[in-house]
Write a protein that holds these residues in place. Structure first.
Motif, PDB file in Angstrom:
ATOM      1  N   PRO A 166       0.810  -1.234   0.000  1.00 58.17           N
ATOM      2  CA  PRO A 166       0.000   0.000   0.000  1.00 58.17           C
ATOM      3  C   PRO A 166       0.844   1.286   0.000  1.00 58.17           C
ATOM      4  CG  PRO A 166      -0.956  -1.599   1.490  1.00 58.17           C
ATOM      5  CD  PRO A 166       0.353  -2.184   1.024  1.00 58.17           C
ATOM      6  N   GLU A 167       1.939   1.313   0.749  1.00 54.60           N
ATOM      7  CA  GLU A 167       2.769   2.522   0.769  1.00 54.60           C
ATOM      8  C   GLU A 167       3.444   2.752  -0.583  1.00 54.60           C
ATOM      9  OE1 GLU A 167       6.596   4.045   3.208  1.00 54.60           O
ATOM     10  OE2 GLU A 167       4.910   3.416   4.448  1.00 54.60           O
ATOM     11  N   GLN A 168       3.815   1.666  -1.264  1.00 58.13           N
ATOM     12  CA  GLN A 168       4.399   1.803  -2.597  1.00 58.13           C
ATOM     13  C   GLN A 168       3.375   2.365  -3.578  1.00 58.13           C
ATOM     14  OE1 GLN A 168       5.540  -2.347  -2.826  1.00 58.13           O
ATOM     15  NE2 GLN A 168       7.716  -1.774  -2.834  1.00 58.13           N
ATOM     16  N   ILE A 169       2.156   1.873  -3.490  1.00 60.58           N
ATOM     17  CA  ILE A 169       1.085   2.368  -4.364  1.00 60.58           C
ATOM     18  C   ILE A 169       0.836   3.851  -4.108  1.00 60.58           C
ATOM     19  CG2 ILE A 169      -1.387   2.184  -4.887  1.00 60.58           C
ATOM     20  CD1 ILE A 169      -1.065  -0.863  -4.222  1.00 60.58           C
ATOM     21  N   LEU A 170       0.785   4.241  -2.837  1.00 59.74           N
ATOM     22  CA  LEU A 170       0.609   5.651  -2.481  1.00 59.74           C
ATOM     23  C   LEU A 170       1.724   6.497  -3.085  1.00 59.74           C
ATOM     24  CD1 LEU A 170      -0.577   8.050  -0.886  1.00 59.74           C
ATOM     25  CD2 LEU A 170       0.711   7.231   1.110  1.00 59.74           C
ATOM     26  N   TRP A 186      -0.457  10.554   5.322  1.00 60.67           N
ATOM     27  CA  TRP A 186      -0.997   9.197   5.373  1.00 60.67           C
ATOM     28  C   TRP A 186      -1.932   8.892   4.206  1.00 60.67           C
ATOM     29  CZ3 TRP A 186       1.111  11.618   9.367  1.00 60.67           C
ATOM     30  CH2 TRP A 186       1.835  10.871  10.282  1.00 60.67           C
ATOM     31  N   THR A 187      -2.277   9.894   3.424  1.00 56.55           N
ATOM     32  CA  THR A 187      -3.150   9.677   2.271  1.00 56.55           C
ATOM     33  C   THR A 187      -2.613  10.464   1.082  1.00 56.55           C
ATOM     34  OG1 THR A 187      -4.593  11.597   2.654  1.00 56.55           O
ATOM     35  CG2 THR A 187      -5.185   9.509   3.784  1.00 56.55           C
ATOM     36  N   LEU A 188      -3.088  10.109  -0.096  1.00 58.26           N
ATOM     37  CA  LEU A 188      -2.691  10.827  -1.302  1.00 58.26           C
ATOM     38  C   LEU A 188      -3.100  12.292  -1.216  1.00 58.26           C
ATOM     39  CD1 LEU A 188      -1.472  10.770  -4.144  1.00 58.26           C
ATOM     40  CD2 LEU A 188      -3.709  10.037  -5.000  1.00 58.26           C
ATOM     41  N   GLU A 189      -4.308  12.561  -0.731  1.00 59.65           N
ATOM     42  CA  GLU A 189      -4.781  13.948  -0.628  1.00 59.65           C
ATOM     43  C   GLU A 189      -3.923  14.761   0.339  1.00 59.65           C
ATOM     44  OE1 GLU A 189      -6.818  15.423  -2.741  1.00 59.65           O
ATOM     45  OE2 GLU A 189      -6.846  13.465  -3.695  1.00 59.65           O
ATOM     46  N   GLU A 190      -3.553  14.175   1.471  1.00 63.18           N
ATOM     47  CA  GLU A 190      -2.677  14.877   2.417  1.00 63.18           C
ATOM     48  C   GLU A 190      -1.331  15.189   1.769  1.00 63.18           C
ATOM     49  OE1 GLU A 190      -4.091  13.081   6.751  1.00 63.18           O
ATOM     50  OE2 GLU A 190      -2.276  12.308   5.810  1.00 63.18           O
ATOM     51  N   ALA A 191      -0.776  14.224   1.051  1.00 67.85           N
ATOM     52  CA  ALA A 191       0.528  14.417   0.426  1.00 67.85           C
ATOM     53  C   ALA A 191       0.464  15.495  -0.659  1.00 67.85           C
ATOM     54  CB  ALA A 191       1.025  13.099  -0.153  1.00 67.85           C
ATOM     55  N   LEU A 222       9.469  14.638   2.749  1.00 65.57           N
ATOM     56  CA  LEU A 222       8.132  14.097   2.982  1.00 65.57           C
ATOM     57  C   LEU A 222       8.216  12.605   3.279  1.00 65.57           C
ATOM     58  CD1 LEU A 222       5.031  14.382   2.999  1.00 65.57           C
ATOM     59  CD2 LEU A 222       5.084  14.006   0.518  1.00 65.57           C
ATOM     60  N   GLU A 223       7.646  12.205   4.408  1.00 66.74           N
ATOM     61  CA  GLU A 223       7.536  10.793   4.783  1.00 66.74           C
ATOM     62  C   GLU A 223       6.111  10.349   4.524  1.00 66.74           C
ATOM     63  OE1 GLU A 223       8.299   7.013   5.925  1.00 66.74           O
ATOM     64  OE2 GLU A 223       9.804   8.568   5.618  1.00 66.74           O
ATOM     65  N   LEU A 224       5.955   9.234   3.819  1.00 70.11           N
ATOM     66  CA  LEU A 224       4.633   8.685   3.526  1.00 70.11           C
ATOM     67  C   LEU A 224       4.371   7.479   4.409  1.00 70.11           C
ATOM     68  CD1 LEU A 224       4.710   8.842  -0.365  1.00 70.11           C
ATOM     69  CD2 LEU A 224       3.510  10.380   1.197  1.00 70.11           C
ATOM     70  N   LYS A 225       3.176   7.429   4.951  1.00 68.67           N
ATOM     71  CA  LYS A 225       2.724   6.302   5.762  1.00 68.67           C
ATOM     72  C   LYS A 225       1.342   5.895   5.267  1.00 68.67           C
ATOM     73  CE  LYS A 225       6.096   6.005   8.745  1.00 68.67           C
ATOM     74  NZ  LYS A 225       6.918   4.790   8.770  1.00 68.67           N
ATOM     75  N   VAL A 226       0.936   4.707   5.599  1.00 71.51           N
ATOM     76  CA  VAL A 226      -0.423   4.267   5.270  1.00 71.51           C
ATOM     77  C   VAL A 226      -1.079   3.734   6.532  1.00 71.51           C
ATOM     78  CG1 VAL A 226       0.001   3.767   2.833  1.00 71.51           C
ATOM     79  CG2 VAL A 226       0.402   1.991   4.545  1.00 71.51           C
ATOM     80  N   ASP A 227      -2.387   3.621   6.447  1.00 73.45           N
ATOM     81  CA  ASP A 227      -3.178   3.139   7.581  1.00 73.45           C
ATOM     82  C   ASP A 227      -2.874   3.992   8.809  1.00 73.45           C
ATOM     83  OD1 ASP A 227      -4.216   1.148   5.887  1.00 73.45           O
ATOM     84  OD2 ASP A 227      -2.503  -0.145   6.317  1.00 73.45           O
ATOM     85  N   LYS A 228      -2.603   3.363   9.912  1.00 71.81           N
ATOM     86  CA  LYS A 228      -2.336   4.121  11.136  1.00 71.81           C
ATOM     87  C   LYS A 228      -0.901   3.933  11.592  1.00 71.81           C
ATOM     88  CE  LYS A 228      -7.096   4.048  12.452  1.00 71.81           C
ATOM     89  NZ  LYS A 228      -8.080   4.089  13.447  1.00 71.81           N
ATOM     90  N   LYS A 229      -0.034   3.597  10.641  1.00 72.95           N
ATOM     91  CA  LYS A 229       1.375   3.418  10.991  1.00 72.95           C
ATOM     92  C   LYS A 229       1.947   4.729  11.496  1.00 72.95           C
ATOM     93  CE  LYS A 229       2.337  -0.435   7.953  1.00 72.95           C
ATOM     94  NZ  LYS A 229       3.112  -0.934   6.829  1.00 72.95           N
TER      95      LYS A 229
END
Length: 131
Positions: A5-9, A102-107, A71-78
């Protein structure tokens, strides 16, 4: 091996960024710290300068008295790791903007906010070229 999921994001974010800012495509970098390797290869990478906690993406465009954006990307509640938090503090002290999303929109919002003056100036230049 299926994408995580993080790779997809991150792929979606980089695709969006390159579409939105094609002129800045060469200024956005990924730091591949997440790879799995042997202990021996890890030791070599460490000697080569790989460091734990380095954020996923770096935009090397100075804006508003900041030297660039990490920028650090995370998914879910990591959560951010201690190393990522320490890295962010160090970069902040050294005049970089540091963010996590944590989401595409936030990023996307992080990039849009960081580049707001760049975007405004880009629109002004386009308007001047039309007149």
């Amino acid at each position: 091996m299926p994408l995580q999921p993080e790779q997809i994001l991150q792929i979606n974010l980089v695709n969006w960024f390159n579409y939105e800012f094609p002129e800045l495509e060469e200024c956005l970098f990924h730091f591949a710290n997440e790879r799995k390797c042997s202990i021996q290869q890890g030791a070599i990478l460490k000697r080569m300068g790989v460091k734990r906690g380095v954020n996923d993406l770096f935009l090397c465009i100075p804006q508003e008295n900041k030297a660039g954006l990490w920028l650090e990307l995370k998914v879910d509640k990591k959560k951010l790791t201690k190393e990522q938090i320490d890295f962010g503090k160090l970069m902040s002290k050294n005049n970089y903007r540091v963010a996590a999303a944590w989401t595409l929109e936030e990023a996307k919002e992080v990039f849009m906010h960081y580049l707001k003056n760049y975007i405004a100036n880009r629109k002004l230049v386009a308007l001047k070229n039309c007149s």
